[in-house]
Design a protein around this motif. Structure first.
Motif: not given
Length: 219
Positions: A87-102
Motif C-alpha cells: 500500500t501507499t499508506f505508511n500508517l501503523d493502523e493499516y499494518v495492524y489491521r492487515a496483520l490482524r486480518a491474516g
C-alpha cells in the motif's frame, strides 16, 4: 526444478498493477496467474486459481484489501492463502489491521522492485515479511487491543521450553538471538519455532506474536 511461486496481483491502479505483473513475471521462480482491481474479484480469483500468494492493495472499490485479506487468510478460513499487503499508506493502523486480518507481510508501494520480490519470496516460504523488531514495535503499540481473548497463558498447549521460545519470538528476537539467549543452536530454535506454529495452528511468526499477546504470555 521446483514449480514457480504462483502469484495473484490485486490493485485498483492499472499502471501499478501492470508494473507489479511485469516485475514478477520476469522472475524464473515466480509466475503471475491472475490480476484484478478490486477485493471481491481478488477473493473470487484466489478461490478459483489457488495462488501461493496474493499481492493485495488496501484501498480498493467493491471490497477493500483488509476485508479481502480476512476472507482469504483470516481465522476460520478452510484453505487460507498467504497475503502480502502492499500500500501507499505508511500508517501503523493499516499494518495492524492487515496483520490482524491474516496478512503475512506488509510492504509500501514505493519500495524498490528487489524489495517487492524479496517480500513475495519471503511470505511464500512461510516466513513473516516484517523484521522481528518491527513486528515487536508494531504489535506492542496495539497490545491493549490484542490481549483480550478467550483462554489465557495457562491454556497454551506448549512445553515450558516452547513457551519460552514463543515468548522470545514475541519479544522480537531473531532465531540467532534466541539461540544465544537459551544457549542452543539456531537449528534447534528453528525446530522449536516450527513445532510451536504446528501445535498452535499458526501460519508464521507474525501470527505467533499476536497469539502470544492475546494469551497474555507477553506483557
Amino acid at each position: 526444478m521446483s514449480e514457480p511461486v504462483r502469484v495473484l496481483v490485486c490493485d485498483d491502479q492499472a499502471l501499478v498493477r501492470t508494473g507489479f505483473v511485469t516485475i514478477i513475471d520476469a522472475q524464473p521462480d515466480l509466475e503471475v496467474v491472475g490480476e484484478c482491481g478490486d477485493g471481491k474479484t481478488a477473493v473470487d480469483l484466489a478461490r478459483r486459481l489457488n495462488p501461493d500468494i496474493v499481492v493485495m492493495d488496501v484501498r480498493m472499490p467493491v471490497l477493500d484489501g483488509i476485508e479481502a485479506t480476512r476472507q482469504l487468510a483470516g481465522a476460520g478460513v478452510e484453505h487460507p492463502v498467504k497475503v502480502l499487503v502492499v500500500t501507499t499508506f505508511n500508517l501503523d493502523e493499516y499494518v495492524y489491521r492487515a496483520l490482524r486480518a491474516g496478512a503475512s507481510g506488509f510492504l509500501l508501494k514505493d519500495a524498490p522492485p528487489a524489495q517487492l520480490l524479496h517480500g513475495i519470496r519471503t511470505v511464500a516460504s512461510g516466513a513473516a515479511l516484517l523484521a522481528p523488531e518491527v513486528t515487536r514495535q508494531l504489535i506492542g503499540r496495539y497490545a491493549e487491543r490484542i490481549r483480550p481473548a478467550e483462554g489465557s497463558a495457562d491454556d497454551i498447549p506448549l512445553t515450558p521450553r516452547e513457551r519460552e521460545v514463543l515468548r522470545l519470538v514475541a519479544d522480537g528476537l531473531s532465531n540467532s538471538e534466541i539461540a544465544t539467549t537459551l544457549v542452543i543452536s539456531p537449528e534447534t530454535v528453528k525446530t522449536y519455532v516450527s513445532r510451536i506454529l504446528t501445535k498452535l495452528d499458526l501460519r508464521d511468526r507474525v501470527q505467533a506474536v499476536v497469539y502470544a499477546y492475546r494469551r497474555g504470555l507477553v506483557t
